[in-house]
Scaffold this motif. Structure first.
Motif, PDB file in Angstrom:
ATOM      1  N   GLY A 122      57.564 -59.361 -18.855  1.00  0.00           N
ATOM      2  CA  GLY A 122      58.689 -59.356 -19.771  1.00  0.00           C
ATOM      3  C   GLY A 122      60.026 -59.133 -19.090  1.00  0.00           C
ATOM      4  N   ASN A 123      60.090 -59.521 -17.794  1.00  0.00           N
ATOM      5  CA  ASN A 123      61.313 -59.382 -17.004  1.00  0.00           C
ATOM      6  C   ASN A 123      61.729 -57.922 -16.833  1.00  0.00           C
ATOM      7  OD1 ASN A 123      63.141 -60.878 -15.437  1.00  0.00           O
ATOM      8  ND2 ASN A 123      64.761 -60.526 -16.928  1.00  0.00           N
ATOM      9  N   GLN A 124      60.783 -56.990 -16.976  1.00  0.00           N
ATOM     10  CA  GLN A 124      61.049 -55.573 -16.801  1.00  0.00           C
ATOM     11  C   GLN A 124      60.568 -55.133 -15.413  1.00  0.00           C
ATOM     12  OE1 GLN A 124      62.771 -53.751 -19.129  1.00  0.00           O
ATOM     13  NE2 GLN A 124      62.989 -55.798 -19.989  1.00  0.00           N
ATOM     14  N   PRO A 125      61.121 -54.024 -14.911  1.00  0.00           N
ATOM     15  CA  PRO A 125      60.667 -53.533 -13.608  1.00  0.00           C
ATOM     16  C   PRO A 125      59.183 -53.185 -13.636  1.00  0.00           C
ATOM     17  CG  PRO A 125      62.720 -52.477 -14.260  1.00  0.00           C
ATOM     18  CD  PRO A 125      62.222 -53.242 -15.448  1.00  0.00           C
ATOM     19  N   TRP A 126      58.562 -53.263 -12.485  1.00  0.00           N
ATOM     20  CA  TRP A 126      57.150 -52.929 -12.366  1.00  0.00           C
ATOM     21  C   TRP A 126      56.918 -51.446 -12.623  1.00  0.00           C
ATOM     22  CZ3 TRP A 126      53.206 -56.303 -11.737  1.00  0.00           C
ATOM     23  CH2 TRP A 126      53.560 -57.619 -11.403  1.00  0.00           C
ATOM     24  N   VAL A 127      55.770 -51.143 -13.176  1.00  0.00           N
ATOM     25  CA  VAL A 127      55.326 -49.763 -13.348  1.00  0.00           C
ATOM     26  C   VAL A 127      53.857 -49.688 -12.926  1.00  0.00           C
ATOM     27  CG1 VAL A 127      56.928 -49.228 -15.218  1.00  0.00           C
ATOM     28  CG2 VAL A 127      54.672 -50.179 -15.751  1.00  0.00           C
ATOM     29  N   GLY A 128      53.358 -48.484 -12.761  1.00  0.00           N
ATOM     30  CA  GLY A 128      51.939 -48.300 -12.564  1.00  0.00           C
ATOM     31  C   GLY A 128      51.419 -48.586 -11.172  1.00  0.00           C
ATOM     32  N   THR A 154      50.763 -49.350 -22.003  1.00  0.00           N
ATOM     33  CA  THR A 154      51.167 -48.313 -22.957  1.00  0.00           C
ATOM     34  C   THR A 154      50.021 -47.358 -23.251  1.00  0.00           C
ATOM     35  OG1 THR A 154      50.607 -49.795 -24.795  1.00  0.00           O
ATOM     36  CG2 THR A 154      52.902 -49.777 -24.044  1.00  0.00           C
ATOM     37  N   ASN A 155      48.803 -47.783 -22.960  1.00  0.00           N
ATOM     38  CA  ASN A 155      47.636 -46.921 -23.141  1.00  0.00           C
ATOM     39  C   ASN A 155      47.307 -46.110 -21.887  1.00  0.00           C
ATOM     40  OD1 ASN A 155      47.091 -47.844 -25.821  1.00  0.00           O
ATOM     41  ND2 ASN A 155      46.205 -49.705 -24.949  1.00  0.00           N
ATOM     42  N   GLY A 156      48.164 -46.226 -20.861  1.00  0.00           N
ATOM     43  CA  GLY A 156      47.961 -45.460 -19.644  1.00  0.00           C
ATOM     44  C   GLY A 156      46.900 -46.015 -18.715  1.00  0.00           C
ATOM     45  N   LEU A 157      46.586 -47.306 -18.835  1.00  0.00           N
ATOM     46  CA  LEU A 157      45.545 -47.927 -18.023  1.00  0.00           C
ATOM     47  C   LEU A 157      46.126 -48.831 -16.943  1.00  0.00           C
ATOM     48  CD1 LEU A 157      43.034 -48.898 -20.854  1.00  0.00           C
ATOM     49  CD2 LEU A 157      42.934 -46.924 -19.324  1.00  0.00           C
ATOM     50  N   PRO A 158      45.338 -49.148 -15.903  1.00  0.00           N
ATOM     51  CA  PRO A 158      45.768 -50.132 -14.903  1.00  0.00           C
ATOM     52  C   PRO A 158      45.903 -51.519 -15.519  1.00  0.00           C
ATOM     53  CG  PRO A 158      43.968 -48.779 -14.077  1.00  0.00           C
ATOM     54  CD  PRO A 158      44.061 -48.513 -15.551  1.00  0.00           C
ATOM     55  N   GLY A 181      38.670 -49.870 -19.674  1.00  0.00           N
ATOM     56  CA  GLY A 181      37.478 -49.379 -19.015  1.00  0.00           C
ATOM     57  C   GLY A 181      37.718 -48.898 -17.599  1.00  0.00           C
ATOM     58  N   PHE A 182      38.905 -49.155 -17.058  1.00  0.00           N
ATOM     59  CA  PHE A 182      39.258 -48.700 -15.719  1.00  0.00           C
ATOM     60  C   PHE A 182      39.800 -47.273 -15.782  1.00  0.00           C
ATOM     61  CE2 PHE A 182      38.319 -52.772 -14.606  1.00  0.00           C
ATOM     62  CZ  PHE A 182      38.787 -53.226 -13.384  1.00  0.00           C
ATOM     63  N   THR A 183      39.636 -46.541 -14.697  1.00  0.00           N
ATOM     64  CA  THR A 183      40.182 -45.194 -14.591  1.00  0.00           C
ATOM     65  C   THR A 183      41.431 -45.237 -13.725  1.00  0.00           C
ATOM     66  OG1 THR A 183      37.955 -44.268 -14.708  1.00  0.00           O
ATOM     67  CG2 THR A 183      39.699 -42.813 -13.924  1.00  0.00           C
ATOM     68  N   PRO A 184      42.585 -44.795 -14.221  1.00  0.00           N
ATOM     69  CA  PRO A 184      43.792 -44.770 -13.385  1.00  0.00           C
ATOM     70  C   PRO A 184      43.591 -43.928 -12.131  1.00  0.00           C
ATOM     71  CG  PRO A 184      44.343 -44.403 -15.691  1.00  0.00           C
ATOM     72  CD  PRO A 184      42.845 -44.334 -15.592  1.00  0.00           C
ATOM     73  N   VAL A 185      44.242 -44.314 -11.050  1.00  0.00           N
ATOM     74  CA  VAL A 185      44.108 -43.595  -9.787  1.00  0.00           C
ATOM     75  C   VAL A 185      44.519 -42.138  -9.924  1.00  0.00           C
ATOM     76  CG1 VAL A 185      45.092 -43.408  -7.470  1.00  0.00           C
ATOM     77  CG2 VAL A 185      44.228 -45.587  -8.278  1.00  0.00           C
ATOM     78  N   SER A 186      45.559 -41.878 -10.717  1.00  0.00           N
ATOM     79  CA  SER A 186      46.013 -40.495 -10.881  1.00  0.00           C
ATOM     80  C   SER A 186      44.916 -39.613 -11.472  1.00  0.00           C
ATOM     81  CB  SER A 186      47.257 -40.443 -11.768  1.00  0.00           C
ATOM     82  OG  SER A 186      46.990 -41.013 -13.042  1.00  0.00           O
ATOM     83  N   VAL A 187      44.068 -40.199 -12.322  1.00  0.00           N
ATOM     84  CA  VAL A 187      42.960 -39.447 -12.906  1.00  0.00           C
ATOM     85  C   VAL A 187      41.849 -39.257 -11.876  1.00  0.00           C
ATOM     86  CG1 VAL A 187      41.200 -39.449 -14.708  1.00  0.00           C
ATOM     87  CG2 VAL A 187      43.514 -40.265 -15.213  1.00  0.00           C
ATOM     88  N   VAL A 188      41.547 -40.331 -11.131  1.00  0.00           N
ATOM     89  CA  VAL A 188      40.517 -40.248 -10.099  1.00  0.00           C
ATOM     90  C   VAL A 188      40.871 -39.176  -9.082  1.00  0.00           C
ATOM     91  CG1 VAL A 188      39.389 -41.500  -8.222  1.00  0.00           C
ATOM     92  CG2 VAL A 188      39.840 -42.659 -10.375  1.00  0.00           C
ATOM     93  N   ARG A 189      42.107 -39.167  -8.661  1.00  0.00           N
ATOM     94  CA  ARG A 189      42.511 -38.262  -7.589  1.00  0.00           C
ATOM     95  C   ARG A 189      42.660 -36.811  -8.035  1.00  0.00           C
ATOM     96  NH1 ARG A 189      46.604 -41.797  -3.737  1.00  0.00           N
ATOM     97  NH2 ARG A 189      44.917 -42.900  -2.654  1.00  0.00           N
ATOM     98  N   SER A 190      42.638 -36.587  -9.326  1.00  0.00           N
ATOM     99  CA  SER A 190      42.677 -35.198  -9.775  1.00  0.00           C
ATOM    100  C   SER A 190      41.390 -34.466  -9.403  1.00  0.00           C
ATOM    101  CB  SER A 190      42.872 -35.139 -11.285  1.00  0.00           C
ATOM    102  OG  SER A 190      41.760 -35.711 -11.958  1.00  0.00           O
ATOM    103  N   SER A 191      40.295 -35.232  -9.214  1.00  0.00           N
ATOM    104  CA  SER A 191      39.026 -34.633  -8.799  1.00  0.00           C
ATOM    105  C   SER A 191      38.650 -34.984  -7.365  1.00  0.00           C
ATOM    106  CB  SER A 191      37.900 -35.090  -9.740  1.00  0.00           C
ATOM    107  OG  SER A 191      37.786 -36.497  -9.729  1.00  0.00           O
ATOM    108  N   ASN A 192      39.242 -36.047  -6.816  1.00  0.00           N
ATOM    109  CA  ASN A 192      38.935 -36.464  -5.453  1.00  0.00           C
ATOM    110  C   ASN A 192      40.187 -37.098  -4.864  1.00  0.00           C
ATOM    111  OD1 ASN A 192      38.068 -37.592  -3.067  1.00  0.00           O
ATOM    112  ND2 ASN A 192      36.251 -38.545  -3.933  1.00  0.00           N
TER     113      ASN A 192
END
Length: 230
Positions: A122-128, A154-158, A181-192
């Motif tokens: 949507g011509n917006q800057p990259w996020v995530g 918007t759902n916090g997913l990759p 169904g994917f786990t964001p890296v920030s969530v993965v790294r909270s435990s590893n």
């Protein structure tokens, strides 16, 4: 890091500590190609163009690219102006880069010209955290698939975004998909702290990309999934 030339079949292996390139020919011949080409910084990734046969050599700390012919002749150098260049892909005479720190995606020709950055959906800057990129050249079109591995939607997913590279070097975002169904890296790294490396590959025979990602459990499990990007 490993790359195979779609043009000649030569296999390039990058030794990331020293920057040494080792080659393997189809007949089994091996050899030391060359050592780090002068940036004096740790290399992170390499990619081989299917049109020219030249390969791009990406440096993490210097955020620069050197392009070489298969024989080792230095073609050009390019400063990316990124905080951290995490990956590179090459196809159709172009190369695409990702920067998960500044949330940037860049594109340039294999001769290091026409370098520019690309806006997100949507011509917006990259996020995530746009972390990994793959390219496909069907002859009719040249596309890059960019994987944003953290809270892209918007759902916090990759998410995965498809970018068309036009004949004049301009780019068009043509589609995107939320990776449910994917786990964001920030969530993965909270435990590893060392898990959560994602990768993406593109298929030339269908409008599909495959994404490789790690589970949040520290059990050595690697999961794969495929979702179409229209």
């Amino acid at each position: 890091t490993l790359a195979v030339s779609p043009k000649t079949g030569t296999l390039f292996q990058l030794e990331q500590v020293t920057g040494q390139i080792h080659t393997l020919q189809a007949n089994g011949t091996t050899g030391n190609f060359f050592t780090s080409p002068g940036w004096a910084q740790t290399p992170i990734d390499i990619a081989v163009d299917d049109v020219s046969g030249n390969f791009a050599y990406l440096f993490a700390s210097k955020n620069a690219v050197s392009v070489f012919s298969e024989s080792g002749t230095r073609i050009c150098d390019l400063q990316l102006g990124m905080a951290f260049a995490s990956s590179i892909a090459a196809k159709g005479g172009y190369m695409v880069f990702t920067d998960p720190v500044d949330n940037l995606v860049g594109v340039a020709k294999m001769d290091c010209s026409l370098y520019s950055t690309i806006n997100g959906v949507g011509n917006q800057p990259w996020v995530g955290q746009p972390w990994a990129v793959a390219m496909v050249n069907t002859g009719a079109e040249l596309d890059a698939y960019v994987l944003a591995r953290d809270k892209w939607s918007t759902n916090g997913l990759p998410g995965l975004t498809k970018i068309r590279i036009n004949s004049d070097g301009t780019t068009t975002v043509t589609g995107s998909v939320e990776l449910t169904g994917f786990t964001p890296v920030s969530v993965v790294r909270s435990s590893n702290a060392h898990a959560g490396i994602y990768q993406v590959v593109a298929f030339s025979q269908q409008n599909t990309a495959a994404v490789l990602y790690m589970s949040s459990a520290n059990d050595g499990t690697v999961l794969t999934d495929r979702k179409s990007v229209v």
